[in-house]
Write a protein that holds these residues in place. Sequence first.
Motif, PDB file in Angstrom:
ATOM      1  N   THR A   1      -5.855  -0.228  -7.332  1.00 19.98           N
ATOM      2  CA  THR A   1      -5.816  -1.307  -6.990  1.00 19.98           C
ATOM      3  C   THR A   1      -5.085  -2.309  -8.029  1.00 19.98           C
ATOM      4  O   THR A   1      -5.636  -2.180  -9.068  1.00 19.98           O
ATOM      5  CB  THR A   1      -6.989  -2.041  -6.498  1.00 19.98           C
ATOM      6  OG1 THR A   1      -7.839  -2.248  -7.380  1.00 19.98           O
ATOM      7  CG2 THR A   1      -7.558  -1.280  -5.088  1.00 19.98           C
TER       8      THR A   1
ATOM      9  N   GLY B   1      -1.850  -1.806  -3.847  1.00 19.44           N
ATOM     10  CA  GLY B   1      -2.779  -0.601  -3.968  1.00 19.44           C
ATOM     11  C   GLY B   1      -2.321   0.538  -3.443  1.00 19.44           C
ATOM     12  O   GLY B   1      -1.485   0.704  -2.658  1.00 19.44           O
TER      13      GLY B   1
ATOM     14  N   ILE C   1      -4.892  -6.172  -8.981  1.00 22.62           N
ATOM     15  CA  ILE C   1      -5.567  -7.296  -8.281  1.00 22.62           C
ATOM     16  C   ILE C   1      -5.286  -8.572  -9.378  1.00 22.62           C
ATOM     17  O   ILE C   1      -5.264  -8.333 -10.590  1.00 22.62           O
ATOM     18  CB  ILE C   1      -6.942  -7.217  -8.374  1.00 22.62           C
ATOM     19  CG1 ILE C   1      -7.370  -6.027  -7.349  1.00 22.62           C
ATOM     20  CG2 ILE C   1      -7.634  -8.441  -8.033  1.00 22.62           C
ATOM     21  CD1 ILE C   1      -8.763  -5.814  -7.064  1.00 22.62           C
TER      22      ILE C   1
ATOM     23  N   MET D   1      -5.411  -9.480  -3.833  1.00 21.95           N
ATOM     24  CA  MET D   1      -4.945  -8.262  -4.046  1.00 21.95           C
ATOM     25  C   MET D   1      -3.390  -8.230  -4.109  1.00 21.95           C
ATOM     26  O   MET D   1      -2.646  -8.850  -3.196  1.00 21.95           O
ATOM     27  CB  MET D   1      -5.169  -7.550  -2.800  1.00 21.95           C
ATOM     28  CG  MET D   1      -4.765  -5.974  -2.505  1.00 21.95           C
ATOM     29  SD  MET D   1      -5.468  -4.869  -3.661  1.00 21.95           S
ATOM     30  CE  MET D   1      -5.779  -3.492  -2.788  1.00 21.95           C
TER      31      MET D   1
ATOM     32  N   PHE E   1       1.006  -1.216   0.031  1.00 25.39           N
ATOM     33  CA  PHE E   1       0.111  -0.033   0.007  1.00 25.39           C
ATOM     34  C   PHE E   1       0.806   1.258   0.141  1.00 25.39           C
ATOM     35  O   PHE E   1       1.637   1.244   0.748  1.00 25.39           O
ATOM     36  CB  PHE E   1      -0.806  -0.013   1.072  1.00 25.39           C
ATOM     37  CG  PHE E   1      -1.695   0.868   0.959  1.00 25.39           C
ATOM     38  CD1 PHE E   1      -3.237   0.764   0.490  1.00 25.39           C
ATOM     39  CD2 PHE E   1      -1.964   2.207   1.700  1.00 25.39           C
ATOM     40  CE1 PHE E   1      -4.269   1.801   0.337  1.00 25.39           C
ATOM     41  CE2 PHE E   1      -2.861   3.301   1.815  1.00 25.39           C
ATOM     42  CZ  PHE E   1      -4.107   2.935   0.904  1.00 25.39           C
TER      43      PHE E   1
ATOM     44  N   TYR F   1     -13.339  -0.128  -2.599  1.00 26.27           N
ATOM     45  CA  TYR F   1     -12.757  -1.384  -3.113  1.00 26.27           C
ATOM     46  C   TYR F   1     -13.737  -2.552  -3.495  1.00 26.27           C
ATOM     47  O   TYR F   1     -13.659  -3.382  -4.353  1.00 26.27           O
ATOM     48  CB  TYR F   1     -11.897  -2.152  -2.034  1.00 26.27           C
ATOM     49  CG  TYR F   1     -11.320  -3.651  -2.303  1.00 26.27           C
ATOM     50  CD1 TYR F   1     -10.197  -3.492  -2.861  1.00 26.27           C
ATOM     51  CD2 TYR F   1     -11.956  -4.660  -1.577  1.00 26.27           C
ATOM     52  CE1 TYR F   1      -9.806  -4.950  -3.348  1.00 26.27           C
ATOM     53  CE2 TYR F   1     -11.316  -5.843  -1.910  1.00 26.27           C
ATOM     54  CZ  TYR F   1     -10.178  -5.869  -2.734  1.00 26.27           C
ATOM     55  OH  TYR F   1      -9.790  -7.420  -3.124  1.00 26.27           O
TER      56      TYR F   1
END
Length: 259
Positions: A120, A249, A122, A246, A99, A181
């Motif tokens: 994000t 992000g 993913i 994930m 993050f 999200y």
Amino acid sequence: MAITNLNSFLCDYFSAKNCGIIHNNEGVLKIQLNEQMDRELMNRPFYWHYIKKIGRDGDPMQLTMITNPKKRDVPGEWIHFGSPRLQQIMNNLKCNERFTKLFQKVNTTNKVPLYPWLVTNIKVSYQGQHKKDEVFSIGLHLVNGRMKLDMMTELGELELQTKISDFCFTISPIIKLRSGYLRIEDVITNYIYNQEHQWAKKSLEILDEEIRTLKHFYEGETETEQMKKEMDELTKRYDPKITISMINGGIFYLKEDAL
């Protein structure tokens, strides 16, 4: 919607890591690693231990990556979704940069608002007879709800930094992070739902065939521990699964007209 241009993704990744781009043409990317990235990717702990012990700077390696199928005969590493090197890079991102918060660099003497984007990266993994990964990069404007696909490519065109520029100020998000999200996750889920999943049907057919063969092999015997173990292994190998995970992000504060 997925990151289909691996060359651009890798170029952005290594540029962000302050590695030198020696060559980038037609899907052949040659990188001069710095010490940090050599340590993280090249698995040479004894070399670096020795170099530091004798007080030298060391010689980081170069890395050539091939993303163009027509160039697979060029010396280097063939990179594709599922390749060990790409998985290593994804894991590196996941562990070290899960993050972040960055601001667009703005040269101004007037007050400039910066708007929050939730970004994000993913990974969608398909597992069955064969394995396949797709990586999605999606950004969501946390004020007006606008969504952008292939967001990492968009961000690659901007100059970003860890501190906000002078005379700039941030706009508070209207959409909460969790809600944002979930909106992004809904997009991924709908994408998966609308795909043709012949691979899953084929995997189930193979699983059924393998189990019948196994039962025929043990015909006349009561179910043994070994038979149960082999059936579990077949199910684990062929039973189709789709997982969403994930990679990383962040919150990116950008000018209103940045994208």
